[in-house]
Write an enzyme that holds these catalytic residues in place. Structure first.
Site: not given
Ligand code: CTP
Length: 410
Positions: A215, A313
């Site tokens: 990304n 995570i």
């Molecule tokens: N995060 C994480 N591990 C993942 C996905 C997200 O630790 N597999 C953490 C990111 O570092 C951030 C938070 O969760 O602190 C939210 O990440 P975000 O990308 O905004 O959301 P998602 O959990 O991926 O949910 P969505 O894609 O549905 O918005």
């Protein structure tokens, strides 16, 4: 870290010279004073008048200007500053610097100075990759010259690759790092004795040995938080996906590629006092990875990728019974309903705070230098104004220190 610093900005003759206007603005915002020298070639790209208006000082360009020489003199000009910043550092300027030439005011000051020098190279990708430029760069590095950038991207000449001048915010950050050793500048080490772990950057999820899912995250916000925490005396560990950033001074960077590796690296570092989860972790990876490069079979049929979910995570660590950090801060990258979605994430992931930001393409947040964030906690929502990512980081760390002082976590 730039307040009160004097920067002699040497503007070279390249298309990126226009970015110097923004650079001067950024440096002055950080309370540095900027004095400008421009080369003859630079005048083809930016006017002395705009540089003078923004720097609030006259622009120096003539080696043999008697008035200037009596008033200040080129030796003094080069030594009055705390640092000399060459931006853009063209291939020609780098060659002259490496050879020790002094054919105009800019190169004379660079040879006469006893102060640190930093260059922000900018040129066509082939010129950057040419053996002569590589040689000159190695010579300059060996001479102790600091280098920021160049970045990779589309170039004015239509090509793509490394050669774009670093962005003004990146140059200002690099100058801060060189001018103020963070630990030396510690006025109040409010986080002394605390360990802060930060996840940063994107993850790369392999498809086959040469392709991956990724990304647009640059890692800048996470690294900026690391830099601020180190300035406050914390032990800082950044578990970082692939980025092009320099490790912030005083921080330890653990490089990882995939979400699985990031989770394992984070677990390996626990316990910590604060966890800041700023990484843009890929939500999915391919269910299986091809051992060899996937080939077209000539039939025109395209492969479909089966995806599987990556571990979360933040949620894993926030719900950990044994090693949960005292304060767990998540990020929410949203493109709509920013606050509502962040509030849901706060609850669903079990973190203490969520820093919510709008990452829609028109905000320029992903990869950019600025961010408008909202701090979402169980007590409510704080809307912060548009700020440099380093200022967002400073404000967030200040909030962390306040929590610590109030004894909310120990
Ligand atoms: N995060 C994480 N591990 C993942 C996905 C997200 O630790 N597999 C953490 C990111 O570092 C951030 C938070 O969760 O602190 C939210 O990440 P975000 O990308 O905004 O959301 P998602 O959990 O991926 O949910 P969505 O894609 O549905 O918005």
């Amino acid at each position: 870290m730039l307040a009160g610093k004097r920067i002699l900005l040497i503007v070279g003759g390249g298309i990126a010279a226009y970015k110097c206007l923004e650079l001067i603005r950024r440096l002055r915002e950080r309370e540095a004073s900027v004095r400008v020298i421009m080369t003859e070639a630079a005048k083809n790209f930016v006017t002395p008048l705009s540089l003078a208006s923004l720097s609030g000082d006259k622009v120096y360009d003539d080696m043999f200007d008697l008035t200037d020489e009596t008033e200040i003199g080129h030796i003094q000009l080069s030594r009055d500053a705390d640092i000399l910043m060459v931006a853009p550092a063209t291939a020609d300027l780098m060659a002259k610097m490496a050879a020790g030439q002094c054919s105009d005011l800019a190169t004379t000051c660079l040879l006469a100075t006893d102060k640190p020098v930093m260059i922000a190279p900018a040129m066509n990708v082939r010129m950057w990759e040419h053996a002569a430029t590589r040689r000159n760069l190695a010579t300059l590095r060996a001479d102790g010259v600091h280098v920021v950038g160049p970045n990779e991207g589309d170039m004015a000449c239509g090509e793509y690759g490394p050669g774009r001048m670093a962005e003004p915010g990146e140059i200002a950050d690099a100058l801060s790092e060189v001018l103020g050793s963070p630990l030396a500048g510690l006025e109040s080490p409010r986080l002394e004795g605390k360990t802060i772990l930060i996840t940063a950057g994107p993850t790369h999820e392999p498809i086959d040995p040469v392709r991956y899912i990724a990304n647009r995250s640059s890692g800048k916000q996470g690294y900026a938080i690391g830099a601020e925490a180190a300035k406050l005396g914390a032990r800082v560990i950044i578990v970082s996906g692939p980025t092009r950033l320099m490790p912030p001074p005083g921080a330890e960077v653990i490089p990882v590629e995939t979400a699985d590796e990031m989770l394992q690296a984070v677990k390996d570092e626990l316990p910590v006092d604060v966890g800041v989860f700023a990484a843009a972790v890929s939500d999915w990876r391919t269910a299986s990875q091809a051992d060899q490069k996937m080939k077209k079979d000539g039939s025109g049929k395209v492969p479909s990728l089966e995806l599987t979910e990556n571990p979360d995570i933040l949620a894993t660590i926030a719900s950990s019974k044994k090693d949960r950090p005292g304060l767990v801060i998540g990020f929410a990258a949203e493109t709509e309903n920013v606050i509502q979605n962040a509030q849901k994430k706060l609850e669903k992931k079990g973190c203490d705070w969520v820093v919510a930001n709008d990452v829609s393409p028109d905000t320029g947040v992903m990869g950019g230098d600025e961010n408008t964030v909202h701090l979402v906690t169980s007590n409510g929502v704080e809307d912060w104004p548009l700020m440099d990512k380093s200022d967002v980081a400073a404000r967030l760390m200040e909030r962390v220190c306040d929590e610590l002082d109030e004894g909310v976590w120990t």
